[in-house]
Scaffold this active site. Structure first.
Site, PDB file in Angstrom:
ATOM      1  N   LYS A   1     -11.734   1.490  -2.416  1.00 38.69           N
ATOM      2  CA  LYS A   1     -10.638   2.065  -3.201  1.00 38.69           C
ATOM      3  C   LYS A   1     -11.044   2.092  -4.671  1.00 38.69           C
ATOM      4  O   LYS A   1     -11.928   2.866  -5.029  1.00 38.69           O
ATOM      5  CB  LYS A   1      -9.355   1.311  -2.868  1.00 38.69           C
ATOM      6  CG  LYS A   1      -8.928   1.713  -1.442  1.00 38.69           C
ATOM      7  CD  LYS A   1      -7.907   0.854  -0.784  1.00 38.69           C
ATOM      8  CE  LYS A   1      -7.643   1.418   0.618  1.00 38.69           C
ATOM      9  NZ  LYS A   1      -7.104   0.456   1.549  1.00 38.69           N
TER      10      LYS A   1
ATOM     11  N   HIS B   1      -5.285  -2.870  -3.024  1.00 35.38           N
ATOM     12  CA  HIS B   1      -4.851  -1.945  -4.076  1.00 35.38           C
ATOM     13  C   HIS B   1      -4.725  -2.595  -5.445  1.00 35.38           C
ATOM     14  O   HIS B   1      -4.305  -1.939  -6.401  1.00 35.38           O
ATOM     15  CB  HIS B   1      -3.545  -1.261  -3.670  1.00 35.38           C
ATOM     16  CG  HIS B   1      -3.682  -0.494  -2.399  1.00 35.38           C
ATOM     17  ND1 HIS B   1      -4.138   0.812  -2.370  1.00 35.38           N
ATOM     18  CD2 HIS B   1      -3.497  -0.864  -1.106  1.00 35.38           C
ATOM     19  CE1 HIS B   1      -4.194   1.211  -1.113  1.00 35.38           C
ATOM     20  NE2 HIS B   1      -3.821   0.220  -0.322  1.00 35.38           N
TER      21      HIS B   1
ATOM     22  N   SER C   1       0.795  -1.224   0.000  1.00 29.63           N
ATOM     23  CA  SER C   1       0.000   0.000   0.000  1.00 29.63           C
ATOM     24  C   SER C   1       0.830   1.279   0.000  1.00 29.63           C
ATOM     25  O   SER C   1       0.378   2.302  -0.500  1.00 29.63           O
ATOM     26  CB  SER C   1      -0.958   0.008   1.188  1.00 29.63           C
ATOM     27  OG  SER C   1      -0.244  -0.077   2.400  1.00 29.63           O
TER      28      SER C   1
HETATM   29  C1  LIG Z   1      -7.127   0.353   2.990  1.00 32.02           C
HETATM   30  C2  LIG Z   1      -6.546  -0.962   3.338  1.00 32.02           C
HETATM   31  C3  LIG Z   1      -7.183  -1.821   4.229  1.00 32.02           C
HETATM   32  C4  LIG Z   1      -8.372  -1.395   5.041  1.00 32.02           C
HETATM   33  O1  LIG Z   1      -9.520  -1.356   4.290  1.00 32.02           O
HETATM   34  P1  LIG Z   1     -10.726  -0.411   4.778  1.00 32.02           P
HETATM   35  O2  LIG Z   1     -11.890  -0.904   4.028  1.00 32.02           O
HETATM   36  O3  LIG Z   1     -10.316   0.974   4.437  1.00 32.02           O
HETATM   37  O4  LIG Z   1     -10.846  -0.631   6.255  1.00 32.02           O
HETATM   38  C5  LIG Z   1      -6.666  -3.084   4.407  1.00 32.02           C
HETATM   39  N1  LIG Z   1      -5.545  -3.473   3.761  1.00 32.02           N
HETATM   40  C6  LIG Z   1      -4.879  -2.655   2.926  1.00 32.02           C
HETATM   41  C7  LIG Z   1      -3.652  -3.148   2.237  1.00 32.02           C
HETATM   42  C8  LIG Z   1      -5.361  -1.373   2.692  1.00 32.02           C
HETATM   43  O5  LIG Z   1      -4.694  -0.549   1.901  1.00 32.02           O
END
Ligand SMILES: *Cc1c(COP(=O)(O)O)cnc(C)c1O
Length: 386
Positions: free
Chosen positions: A237, A205, A177
């Protein structure tokens, strides 16, 4: 409360203080933040879907049918037809037997480790994994073993040492990330199988972005459920809505439903959100031009940034961090860019290792070349030049 203030002051002195800017417009490339119109280069809305009219309309229509609240947890009376349809769609889209919705990715990760592992079991994690994966290990009774970033040889050595009579789970980011590079899932799945361990990928991602249909890193690498049995991906995302899901075997999903506390003891997310996400998945799958445009922008940004002498990371994804090192310096560069109408947040420890504070530039299918040119001009004017 005296200690709290002293700690906060120290945090500020260390360049680690975080603050929220207030956004007054929809997500998009041009947003109004703290009263100023800026070009945004730090959203995870990689496909430009967070404010898509068809997805918004699906949400509104479903509110007309279901109202807003889900009323209860999934196992009480909160599991709507819309949730059920979305789970089936996600299973089919990812080529897994079954999928299960969670309110957030953070909760999904906590659920996986705590439902599958008990005392004396082991969880193996990449050092650069997302905080939610790390927390999932901390919050369950299993022992955490960390391996160097993407070091499959070290992981294999650790697995060879470890006990085969225990449950062993390998957890990794798919696309890292804060760095943008990808896990070597093919090797990871293979050595997991050889050593009788389970492989789990968090594709927050990659989902929506990678693979010809956007089904993520596993689609891109053509890895089936047997090779990587546990997939977690988020919907807030690239998909542009909110929530997350876990996909895998019938037994995996049924175990989560029966055992996962972050699934059982929480109110289901609004049914309309599931309906909107269902629409978003259709768009992700059919509008492959969004992925093509995104990757053209990634290539263009990299070429322009490298011509400026910027030291980019080995990332081919939408995440293109510029490592600065010092916290204060990263912060002042971020502020200088904001003054020039460009929003890129400074990412500092503990989100990234100490001494590797960075500007985490992210690109989106909604960016045009002219936007990227403005970013490059702004980077020049804050001090970068070839
Ligand atoms: C954003 C993210 C999460 C958390 O997801 P949310 O739905 O925002 O709680 C988990 N793992 C990774 C790698 C992320 O980037």
């Amino acid at each position: 409360m005296k200690d709290l203030q002293a700690d906060l002051d120290q945090r500020r002195a260390d360049g680690l203080y975080r603050r929220r800017r207030i956004i007054d417009s929809a997500q998009g490339v041009e947003t109004r933040i703290d009263g100023k119109m800026v070009l945004s280069f730090c959203s995870n809305d990689y496909l430009g879907l967070a404010n898509h009219p068809d997805i918004s309309q699906a949400f509104v229509d479903a509110v007309g049918h279901y109202g807003v609240g889900s009323g209860a947890a999934h196992l009480i009376n909160g599991h709507s037809r819309a949730h059920e349809q979305l789970e089936q769609r996600l299973a089919e889209f990812t080529g897994r037997e079954r999928a299960l919705l969670f309110s957030t990715g953070y909760m999904a990760n906590i659920a996986i480790a705590s439902a599958l592992l008990g005392r004396n079991d082991l969880v193996y994690q990449d050092r650069l994994n997302h905080a939610s994966l790390l927390d999932s290990a901390r919050l369950c009774d299993a022992r955490l073993v960390r391996y160097r970033h993407n070091d499959v040889a070290q992981l294999e050595a650790l697995l060879s040492d470890g006990r085969r009579d225990r449950r062993r789970l390998i957890m990794t980011d798919g696309v890292f990330s804060m760095d943008g590079d990808c896990a070597d899932l093919e090797s990871l799945g293979r050595i997991a199988a050889e050593h009788g361990a389970w492989a789990m990928v968090d594709d927050a991602h990659g989902f929506g972005v990678l693979g010809t249909r956007g089904a993520g890193l596993l689609e891109q690498l053509e890895l089936a459920q047997q090779q990587v049995p546990i997939l977690m991906a988020t919907l807030g995302k690239a998909v542009g809505t909110a929530g997350a899901f876990v996909a895998g075997s019938e037994a995996l999903i049924e175990t989560l439903i029966q055992q996962a506390r972050p699934y059982i003891y929480t109110t289901a997310s609004p049914p309309a959100l599931a309906a909107a996400t269902l629409k978003a998945i259709d768009i992700v799958e059919t509008e492959s031009w969004r992925r093509e445009k995104l990757f053209e922008s990634v290539a263009y940004f990299r070429a322009q940034a490298q011509a400026l002498g910027l030291d980019l990371m080995a990332s081919e994804t939408a995440i293109q961090p510029i490592v600065i090192g010092d916290n204060q310096e990263a912060l002042s560069l971020s502020n200088a860019l904001y003054e020039r109408g460009i929003h890129v947040t400074a990412i500092r420890p503990p989100t990234v290792p100490v001494g590797s504070a960075r500007l985490r530039v992210t690109l989106s299918a909604a960016h045009e070349r002219a936007h990227i040119d403005r970013l490059i001009e702004a980077l020049k004017s804050v001090g970068w030049s070839a």
